[in-house]
Structures are given as structure tokens and as C-alpha cells.
Scaffold this active site. Structure first.
Site, PDB file in Angstrom:
ATOM      1  N   LYS A   1      10.617   0.924   9.225  1.00  0.00           N
ATOM      2  CA  LYS A   1      10.481   0.062   8.045  1.00  0.00           C
ATOM      3  C   LYS A   1      10.543   0.891   6.751  1.00  0.00           C
ATOM      4  O   LYS A   1      10.101   2.048   6.730  1.00  0.00           O
ATOM      5  CB  LYS A   1       9.186  -0.740   8.222  1.00  0.00           C
ATOM      6  CG  LYS A   1       8.277  -0.793   7.079  1.00  0.00           C
ATOM      7  CD  LYS A   1       6.993  -1.506   7.383  1.00  0.00           C
ATOM      8  CE  LYS A   1       5.914  -0.770   6.615  1.00  0.00           C
ATOM      9  NZ  LYS A   1       4.872  -1.514   6.013  1.00  0.00           N
TER      10      LYS A   1
ATOM     11  N   LYS B   1       6.922   3.189   1.132  1.00  0.00           N
ATOM     12  CA  LYS B   1       6.775   3.994  -0.087  1.00  0.00           C
ATOM     13  C   LYS B   1       6.202   5.376   0.202  1.00  0.00           C
ATOM     14  O   LYS B   1       6.288   6.261  -0.636  1.00  0.00           O
ATOM     15  CB  LYS B   1       5.921   3.257  -1.115  1.00  0.00           C
ATOM     16  CG  LYS B   1       4.528   2.898  -0.619  1.00  0.00           C
ATOM     17  CD  LYS B   1       3.784   2.078  -1.647  1.00  0.00           C
ATOM     18  CE  LYS B   1       2.423   1.650  -1.174  1.00  0.00           C
ATOM     19  NZ  LYS B   1       2.280   0.314  -0.662  1.00  0.00           N
TER      20      LYS B   1
ATOM     21  N   LYS C   1      -3.681   5.529  11.107  1.00  0.00           N
ATOM     22  CA  LYS C   1      -3.943   6.338   9.907  1.00  0.00           C
ATOM     23  C   LYS C   1      -4.819   7.541  10.209  1.00  0.00           C
ATOM     24  O   LYS C   1      -4.664   8.583   9.586  1.00  0.00           O
ATOM     25  CB  LYS C   1      -4.554   5.483   8.787  1.00  0.00           C
ATOM     26  CG  LYS C   1      -3.548   4.505   8.191  1.00  0.00           C
ATOM     27  CD  LYS C   1      -3.797   4.194   6.727  1.00  0.00           C
ATOM     28  CE  LYS C   1      -2.671   3.342   6.167  1.00  0.00           C
ATOM     29  NZ  LYS C   1      -2.923   2.810   4.842  1.00  0.00           N
TER      30      LYS C   1
HETATM   31  P1  ATP Z   1       2.724   2.508   3.182  1.00  0.00           P
HETATM   32  O1  ATP Z   1       4.076   3.078   2.988  1.00  0.00           O
HETATM   33  O2  ATP Z   1       1.659   3.235   2.391  1.00  0.00           O
HETATM   34  O3  ATP Z   1       2.379   2.237   4.604  1.00  0.00           O
HETATM   35  P2  ATP Z   1       3.813  -0.030   2.593  1.00  0.00           P
HETATM   36  O4  ATP Z   1       4.968   0.274   1.695  1.00  0.00           O
HETATM   37  O5  ATP Z   1       4.080  -0.284   4.024  1.00  0.00           O
HETATM   38  O6  ATP Z   1       2.733   1.117   2.467  1.00  0.00           O
HETATM   39  P3  ATP Z   1       1.703  -1.933   2.090  1.00  0.00           P
HETATM   40  O7  ATP Z   1       0.936  -1.653   0.847  1.00  0.00           O
HETATM   41  O8  ATP Z   1       1.069  -1.624   3.402  1.00  0.00           O
HETATM   42  O9  ATP Z   1       3.123  -1.230   1.923  1.00  0.00           O
HETATM   43  O10 ATP Z   1       2.173  -3.425   2.131  1.00  0.00           O
HETATM   44  C1  ATP Z   1       2.100  -4.354   1.107  1.00  0.00           C
HETATM   45  C2  ATP Z   1       2.832  -5.599   1.538  1.00  0.00           C
HETATM   46  O11 ATP Z   1       4.250  -5.361   1.560  1.00  0.00           O
HETATM   47  C3  ATP Z   1       2.462  -6.066   2.934  1.00  0.00           C
HETATM   48  O12 ATP Z   1       2.364  -7.487   2.931  1.00  0.00           O
HETATM   49  C4  ATP Z   1       3.629  -5.617   3.791  1.00  0.00           C
HETATM   50  O13 ATP Z   1       3.815  -6.441   4.922  1.00  0.00           O
HETATM   51  C5  ATP Z   1       4.794  -5.720   2.815  1.00  0.00           C
HETATM   52  N1  ATP Z   1       5.831  -4.743   3.150  1.00  0.00           N
HETATM   53  C6  ATP Z   1       5.708  -3.393   3.067  1.00  0.00           C
HETATM   54  N2  ATP Z   1       6.851  -2.774   3.436  1.00  0.00           N
HETATM   55  C7  ATP Z   1       7.729  -3.766   3.793  1.00  0.00           C
HETATM   56  C8  ATP Z   1       9.076  -3.771   4.281  1.00  0.00           C
HETATM   57  N3  ATP Z   1       9.762  -2.652   4.470  1.00  0.00           N
HETATM   58  N4  ATP Z   1       9.663  -4.960   4.523  1.00  0.00           N
HETATM   59  C9  ATP Z   1       8.988  -6.113   4.314  1.00  0.00           C
HETATM   60  N5  ATP Z   1       7.704  -6.177   3.870  1.00  0.00           N
HETATM   61  C10 ATP Z   1       7.073  -5.023   3.601  1.00  0.00           C
END
Ligand code: ATP
Ligand code: LTN
Length: 336
Positions: free
Chosen positions: A202, A205, A120
Site C-alpha cells: 500500500k 507516507k 508496530k
Molecule cells: P503510515 O504510513 O504511517 O502507516 P498511512 O499513510 O498508512 O500511515 P494512516 O494515518 O494509518 O496512513 O491512515 C489514515 C487513513 O488513510 C486511514 O483511514 C487509512 O485507511 C487511509 N489510507 C492510508 N493509506 C492508504 C492507501 N494507500 N490507500 C487507501 N487508503 C489509505
């Protein structure tokens, strides 16, 4: 056995989610669906981690609406605030307060090797703030205040959970038994959902390409359109294979929302084109997400009812948090 005893015997679970954007199908299938399922077996505490969200720049009005909407979405998913504890992290000041005690018992070197901090700070070089650096200490406070047995987290958070365990063990050794050392919980259900535009990454958002991710609150037409545009390959055979990341991702998603196995999905689309398959995935995802959106639209309309629920949630949480916090303060030597 009376019901209270049965309740007391249940293992405790804690997890939090940041209100840092629109929650995605990835968040749902990888994490939140499991939060809902865990309510059956465990005594659950779930929070909207709003304090964590400001480790990256947030526009105040947008942050406020995302905190509301994330809380409402947890309820729309079926998380039950009566049987469990659902609250907003900043409403329970013990999180920030314990974080200070823990900071003074955490080494600089331990924080400096956290991979999320490195990632980050590379992504936002203009804002490498101290909060971003000590983020895992606040996360340790979130966890340790509630003495959970299990903490469900995705793979990306395992290093932070490991630090929370180290901090708890060290604190207990130095000052006496205060914290429970939690175990990570890697869900039985839980799919890793990849980007619809670059299936080697992955689904996230924070991806600027809006076609790459599906929000839990997207409407039916938007969901179907995004799946129609999903990147695939030129083989035109629906089968799971390493060299077919786009189609493999769609199979994973379709299995997760329909409960069908990979083999069943491959058989169902044997001899059919990608057009039919993408439409079927889009429709199945919309069938799963749309009822959640309908409940959400109802819940978010009634701000008064929502406010009552998050306030009650914070009161319930604080009763537990305060005990742990004061015990820690006392052990460290503060005058209470
Ligand atoms: P950012 O895009 O801001 O990195 P993020 O969408 O990856 O955020 P987080 O808030 O970091 O989401 O994650 C919240 C939860 O959702 C965590 O437990 C993470 O492992 C899960 N998660 C996030 N994206 C995925 C994905 N594509 N597939 C499966 N699990 C996910
Ligand atoms: N860092 C986590 C969110 C989070 C969390 C927690 C998860 C904050 N505090 C305590 C589990 C337990 C994330 O970004 N997914």
C-alpha cells in the site's frame, strides 16, 4: 420543519487522522475525500490525532509543524469548521482523561492481540512503549466522547473500532447507559492506492522511497515525475489484471480522480503506450491535487486565523466531550 430539527435528525460521524507525516494521495482517495463528501449528509466531527502520533518517536519541531499542516490541510480539502467540528485532539483534555477510565475497564489480553501493536512493536523494537500498547483505548475515548453513529475507518482500523464497541458495551452493562455503540462505516467511494515503486504494497507516507508515494502537497512537476517513474510491466497494454499490479494501480488512481470507469479508461488508452498513460495519470492527479495545495498555501500563511479556527473547534468539541466524560465519571463513582 425548522432547520434545527433537520440538523438534529442528522446522523453523527466521527473520525481522526494522525499528523505523523505528509498526507498522501492514498490518504486522500482512501479516506479524506470521503470525509469531505460525508459533510453533506452527516453531522461530522473530525480531529487531528496528535496524541496518537507520539506512540512512535517524533521530533518536537517537526511534530508541531505537522499538526498545523494537517489541520490546515483538512480545511484546504473543503472540510467546513463552521458547519462541522474540526479540532486538535490534545486541545480537549477529556480524551486523555476518559482514556484512563476506559483503560481500567479494558483487559490486558484484549490489547495484546491487536495486530497493529504487534506490527508496530516489531518495526520499532527499541521503543515498545505503553502508549503504543494502549493506543486503541485512547482511540475508543476519541470515539465514545462524541457518541457518533458512524466511524469511517480504513480496513487497518477495523479491529480497533471493534474494541471500542466492546469497551462501550461492557461499560454500559456495568455502569448504565453512557456510550453509544458506533458502527464502522466503509465508504462507498474509496480506493486502495498502492505504492508507485512496489504496487503489491500500500502507498504509505512512511515509505523511505520518496518515489513510492505522492503527497497531497507535492507540486505539479513532482507529481508528474513520480508517475513517469512508476513501476509497470512489459506487456504495454493498459488493462486491469491481477498479474499487472502496477498498471492496475494507475487505472484505479486515474478512475478515482477523473470519475471514469475501468472500461472507459482501458478504451481511452487502447493502442497507446505506457508513456502516454503515465503522463495522463500524472496530469489528472496534479489537476486534482493542485487546487488543494493552492488553498493550503493561503491558509497556512495566516497563523492567526488558523489559531482562531482550531481554538473554536476545540471549544465546540469540548462542550460535547465534557458532558459524556462527567457522566462516565459519575457512574463509576467519582465525587464531582
Ligand atoms: P503510515 O504510513 O504511517 O502507516 P498511512 O499513510 O498508512 O500511515 P494512516 O494515518 O494509518 O496512513 O491512515 C489514515 C487513513 O488513510 C486511514 O483511514 C487509512 O485507511 C487511509 N489510507 C492510508 N493509506 C492508504 C492507501 N494507500 N490507500 C487507501 N487508503 C489509505
Ligand atoms: N488510529 C487511526 C487514527 C484515529 C482514529 C481515531 C480514527 C485515532 N483516533 C478515532 C477513527 C476514530 C489511524 O491511525 N488511522
Amino acid at each position: 420543519m425548522c432547520e434545527n430539527n433537520t440538523e438534529a435528525a442528522k446522523k453523527k460521524v466521527l473520525s481522526c487522522i494522525q499528523p505523523s507525516g505528509m498526507l498522501t494521495l492514498g490518504n486522500y482517495l482512501g479516506a479524506l475525500k470521503n470525509w469531505v463528501a460525508m459533510q453533506e449528509e452527516f453531522d461530522c466531527t473530525y480531529a487531528v490525532a496528535d496524541l496518537h502520533a507520539i506512540t512512535v518517536r517524533q521530533e518536537p519541531a517537526k511534530l508541531r509543524s505537522q499538526i498545523y499542516s494537517t489541520y490546515a490541510l483538512l480545511l484546504a480539502l473543503g472540510i467546513d469548521p463552521e458547519k462541522h467540528t474540526v479540532f486538535i485532539q490534545s486541545h480537549v483534555p477529556e480524551h486523555s482523561a476518559l482514556s484512563w477510565l476506559l483503560s481500567c475497564n479494558t483487559q490486558f489480553g484484549e490489547m495484546a492481540r491487536m495486530t497493529q501493536f504487534k506490527d508496530k512493536s516489531a518495526k520499532h523494537p527499541e521503543n515498545v512503549n505503553v502508549g503504543l500498547f494502549s493506543y486503541p483505548v485512547l482511540m475508543a475515548a476519541d470515539i465514545l466522547l462524541y457518541k457518533p453513529d458512524l466511524v469511517p475507518v480504513g480496513h487497518d482500523q477495523k479491529q480497533h473500532l471493534e474494541i471500542a464497541r466492546d469497551i462501550a458495551i461492557r461499560f454500559n452493562n456495568k455502569y448504565g447507559d453512557v456510550f453509544t455503540v458506533p458502527e464502522p462505516y466503509i465508504p462507498k467511494i474509496g480506493a486502495r492506492v498502492m505504492s508507485l515503486q512496489d504496487p503489491t504494497k500500500k502507498m504509505s507516507k512512511s515509505d523511505d522511497n520518496l518515489n513510492a508515494w505522492v503527497a497531497i502537497l507535492d507540486d505539479r512537476d513532482t507529481i508528474i515525475r513520480k508517475f513517469k517513474r512508476a513501476v509497470t510491466d512489459s506487456e504495454a497494454v493498459v488493462r486491469m489484471a491481477d498479474e499487472k499490479p502496477g498498471i492496475s494501480n494507475l487505472i484505479t488512481i486515474y478512475s478515482a480522480v477523473t470519475g471514469k470507469t475501468t472500461q472507459e479508461v482501458e478504451k481511452e488508452f487502447d493502442g497507446k503506450g505506457y508513456g502516454d498513460f503515465k503522463l495522463a495519470v500524472g496530469e489528472a492527479v496534479a489537476d486534482t491535487l493542485n487546487p488543494i495545495k493552492e488553498r493550503y498555501d493561503e491558509i497556512i500563511k495566516d497563523k492567526k486565523a488558523l489559531e482562531q479556527l482550531y481554538k473554536e473547534g476545540a471549544n465546540k468539541a469540548e462542550r460535547v466531550a465534557r458532558k459524556t466524560y462527567f457522566k462516565a465519571m459519575k457512574k463509576v463513582g467519582f465525587v464531582l
